[in-house]
Design a protein around this motif. Structure first.
Motif, PDB file in Angstrom:
ATOM      1  N   ARG A 123     -69.071  54.628 -34.601  1.00 34.42           N
ATOM      2  CA  ARG A 123     -70.452  55.048 -34.303  1.00 34.42           C
ATOM      3  C   ARG A 123     -70.714  55.073 -32.795  1.00 34.42           C
ATOM      4  O   ARG A 123     -71.344  55.996 -32.280  1.00 34.42           O
ATOM      5  N   ALA A 124     -70.250  54.061 -32.082  1.00 32.82           N
ATOM      6  CA  ALA A 124     -70.443  54.011 -30.628  1.00 32.82           C
ATOM      7  C   ALA A 124     -69.673  55.151 -29.951  1.00 32.82           C
ATOM      8  O   ALA A 124     -70.181  55.795 -29.019  1.00 32.82           O
ATOM      9  N   PHE A 125     -68.462  55.391 -30.409  1.00 30.99           N
ATOM     10  CA  PHE A 125     -67.649  56.489 -29.882  1.00 30.99           C
ATOM     11  C   PHE A 125     -68.346  57.823 -30.125  1.00 30.99           C
ATOM     12  O   PHE A 125     -68.495  58.641 -29.215  1.00 30.99           O
ATOM     13  N   GLN A 126     -68.789  58.029 -31.344  1.00 29.76           N
ATOM     14  CA  GLN A 126     -69.469  59.280 -31.733  1.00 29.76           C
ATOM     15  C   GLN A 126     -70.763  59.461 -30.923  1.00 29.76           C
ATOM     16  O   GLN A 126     -71.071  60.564 -30.483  1.00 29.76           O
ATOM     17  N   ALA A 127     -71.502  58.388 -30.723  1.00 27.72           N
ATOM     18  CA  ALA A 127     -72.746  58.469 -29.958  1.00 27.72           C
ATOM     19  C   ALA A 127     -72.471  58.909 -28.515  1.00 27.72           C
ATOM     20  O   ALA A 127     -73.218  59.689 -27.933  1.00 27.72           O
ATOM     21  N   HIS A 128     -71.395  58.414 -27.947  1.00 29.73           N
ATOM     22  CA  HIS A 128     -71.064  58.755 -26.563  1.00 29.73           C
ATOM     23  C   HIS A 128     -70.537  60.188 -26.437  1.00 29.73           C
ATOM     24  O   HIS A 128     -70.947  60.929 -25.538  1.00 29.73           O
ATOM     25  N   PHE A 129     -69.616  60.568 -27.314  1.00 28.43           N
ATOM     26  CA  PHE A 129     -68.930  61.852 -27.175  1.00 28.43           C
ATOM     27  C   PHE A 129     -69.511  62.975 -28.044  1.00 28.43           C
ATOM     28  O   PHE A 129     -69.108  64.126 -27.903  1.00 28.43           O
ATOM     29  N   SER A 130     -70.416  62.647 -28.971  1.00 29.43           N
ATOM     30  CA  SER A 130     -71.010  63.624 -29.895  1.00 29.43           C
ATOM     31  C   SER A 130     -69.977  64.288 -30.798  1.00 29.43           C
ATOM     32  O   SER A 130     -70.228  65.356 -31.345  1.00 29.43           O
ATOM     33  N   SER A 131     -68.822  63.675 -30.929  1.00 29.61           N
ATOM     34  CA  SER A 131     -67.762  64.199 -31.791  1.00 29.61           C
ATOM     35  C   SER A 131     -66.662  63.150 -31.908  1.00 29.61           C
ATOM     36  O   SER A 131     -66.616  62.197 -31.125  1.00 29.61           O
ATOM     37  N   ARG A 132     -65.787  63.360 -32.886  1.00 27.27           N
ATOM     38  CA  ARG A 132     -64.568  62.564 -33.008  1.00 27.27           C
ATOM     39  C   ARG A 132     -63.339  63.455 -32.837  1.00 27.27           C
ATOM     40  O   ARG A 132     -62.219  62.978 -32.860  1.00 27.27           O
ATOM     41  N   LEU A 133     -63.563  64.739 -32.651  1.00 29.17           N
ATOM     42  CA  LEU A 133     -62.466  65.699 -32.575  1.00 29.17           C
ATOM     43  C   LEU A 133     -62.036  65.959 -31.137  1.00 29.17           C
ATOM     44  O   LEU A 133     -62.863  66.268 -30.272  1.00 29.17           O
ATOM     45  N   HIS A 166     -57.598  65.578 -16.131  1.00 27.67           N
ATOM     46  CA  HIS A 166     -57.315  65.817 -17.548  1.00 27.67           C
ATOM     47  C   HIS A 166     -58.254  64.984 -18.426  1.00 27.67           C
ATOM     48  O   HIS A 166     -59.459  65.115 -18.302  1.00 27.67           O
ATOM     49  N   CYS A 167     -57.726  64.104 -19.256  1.00 27.12           N
ATOM     50  CA  CYS A 167     -58.559  63.326 -20.186  1.00 27.12           C
ATOM     51  C   CYS A 167     -58.844  61.902 -19.696  1.00 27.12           C
ATOM     52  O   CYS A 167     -59.248  61.036 -20.480  1.00 27.12           O
ATOM     53  N   LEU A 168     -58.637  61.649 -18.430  1.00 24.19           N
ATOM     54  CA  LEU A 168     -58.837  60.302 -17.906  1.00 24.19           C
ATOM     55  C   LEU A 168     -60.247  59.776 -18.157  1.00 24.19           C
ATOM     56  O   LEU A 168     -60.418  58.605 -18.516  1.00 24.19           O
ATOM     57  N   ASN A 169     -61.254  60.614 -17.988  1.00 19.69           N
ATOM     58  CA  ASN A 169     -62.629  60.147 -18.211  1.00 19.69           C
ATOM     59  C   ASN A 169     -62.856  59.743 -19.668  1.00 19.69           C
ATOM     60  O   ASN A 169     -63.574  58.785 -19.942  1.00 19.69           O
ATOM     61  N   THR A 170     -62.237  60.451 -20.588  1.00 18.78           N
ATOM     62  CA  THR A 170     -62.337  60.103 -22.010  1.00 18.78           C
ATOM     63  C   THR A 170     -61.643  58.769 -22.272  1.00 18.78           C
ATOM     64  O   THR A 170     -62.167  57.920 -22.993  1.00 18.78           O
ATOM     65  N   VAL A 171     -60.480  58.582 -21.688  1.00 17.07           N
ATOM     66  CA  VAL A 171     -59.731  57.329 -21.851  1.00 17.07           C
ATOM     67  C   VAL A 171     -60.546  56.151 -21.317  1.00 17.07           C
ATOM     68  O   VAL A 171     -60.683  55.123 -21.992  1.00 17.07           O
ATOM     69  N   LYS A 172     -61.093  56.294 -20.129  1.00 13.40           N
ATOM     70  CA  LYS A 172     -61.863  55.201 -19.522  1.00 13.40           C
ATOM     71  C   LYS A 172     -63.136  54.900 -20.313  1.00 13.40           C
ATOM     72  O   LYS A 172     -63.456  53.729 -20.558  1.00 13.40           O
ATOM     73  N   ALA A 173     -63.847  55.925 -20.729  1.00 14.91           N
ATOM     74  CA  ALA A 173     -65.078  55.710 -21.504  1.00 14.91           C
ATOM     75  C   ALA A 173     -64.764  55.062 -22.851  1.00 14.91           C
ATOM     76  O   ALA A 173     -65.476  54.160 -23.298  1.00 14.91           O
ATOM     77  N   THR A 174     -63.686  55.499 -23.492  1.00 10.57           N
ATOM     78  CA  THR A 174     -63.302  54.908 -24.776  1.00 10.57           C
ATOM     79  C   THR A 174     -62.919  53.448 -24.601  1.00 10.57           C
ATOM     80  O   THR A 174     -63.287  52.597 -25.429  1.00 10.57           O
ATOM     81  N   ALA A 175     -62.202  53.136 -23.541  1.00  4.88           N
ATOM     82  CA  ALA A 175     -61.835  51.741 -23.272  1.00  4.88           C
ATOM     83  C   ALA A 175     -63.083  50.887 -23.076  1.00  4.88           C
ATOM     84  O   ALA A 175     -63.150  49.753 -23.579  1.00  4.88           O
ATOM     85  N   GLU A 176     -64.075  51.407 -22.374  1.00  6.82           N
ATOM     86  CA  GLU A 176     -65.333  50.667 -22.186  1.00  6.82           C
ATOM     87  C   GLU A 176     -66.040  50.441 -23.523  1.00  6.82           C
ATOM     88  O   GLU A 176     -66.549  49.350 -23.783  1.00  6.82           O
ATOM     89  N   ILE A 177     -66.067  51.471 -24.360  1.00  6.66           N
ATOM     90  CA  ILE A 177     -66.704  51.348 -25.669  1.00  6.66           C
ATOM     91  C   ILE A 177     -65.960  50.318 -26.514  1.00  6.66           C
ATOM     92  O   ILE A 177     -66.576  49.448 -27.134  1.00  6.66           O
ATOM     93  N   LEU A 178     -64.642  50.402 -26.532  1.00  2.00           N
ATOM     94  CA  LEU A 178     -63.835  49.461 -27.311  1.00  2.00           C
ATOM     95  C   LEU A 178     -64.069  48.029 -26.840  1.00  2.00           C
ATOM     96  O   LEU A 178     -64.316  47.135 -27.654  1.00  2.00           O
ATOM     97  N   GLU A 179     -64.003  47.810 -25.543  1.00  2.00           N
ATOM     98  CA  GLU A 179     -64.203  46.461 -25.012  1.00  2.00           C
ATOM     99  C   GLU A 179     -65.594  45.932 -25.367  1.00  2.00           C
ATOM    100  O   GLU A 179     -65.749  44.777 -25.774  1.00  2.00           O
TER     101      GLU A 179
END
Length: 134
Positions: free
Chosen positions: A87-97, A111-124
């Motif tokens: 849910r947190a991931f989806q809220a941030h990115f508006s998708s899971r795809l 490339h996808c560095l911003n996605t990696v960093k944002a996902t790491a923040e959400i996970l933590e």
């Protein structure tokens, strides 16, 4: 912070899934060996076909490695924990795809560095909140 470690791996050439899994392994001391870490490689690029985001899949591997003792079916908190994370991931990115996330967040420079960093923040954040409540 988890995002700094994930960034380190991404810059070394690992894909989104590999970067999150390797960072989670290091940050949370999961003791996964290199063979186990290689299993996440095909998750990158949305299973290599633009489907479920590799950063999301890699994070799910971290959660599994951290909280499952023997079997997922015997891990009562796994489903609500994953629900919170997705849910947190989806809220941030508006998708899971991957293909939809990439269309908005990919850049030629990083490339996808911003996605990696944002996902790491959400996970933590999700795991920190979980640990505080248990």
């Amino acid at each position: 912070m988890l995002k700094d470690i994930a960034e380190k791996y991404y810059i070394q050439g690992y894909n989104c899934a590999e970067s999150l899994t390797r960072a989670g392994n290091e940050y949370y001391n999961l003791h996964l060996d290199d063979k186990a870490l290689k299993m996440t490689g095909a998750f990158g690029g949305g299973l290599q076909v633009g489907d479920i985001c590799g950063a999301l899949s890699g994070s799910a591997c971290v959660i599994s490695s951290k909280y499952i003792e023997t079997k997922a079916h015997e891990t009562d908190d796994l489903k609500p924990l994953m629900l919170n994370f997705v849910r947190a991931f989806q809220a941030h990115f508006s998708s899971r795809l991957c293909c939809q996330i990439k269309a908005k967040f990919f850049s030629k420079e990083v490339h996808c560095l911003n996605t990696v960093k944002a996902t790491a923040e959400i996970l933590e954040q999700v795991l920190t909140e979980y640990e505080k409540s248990h």
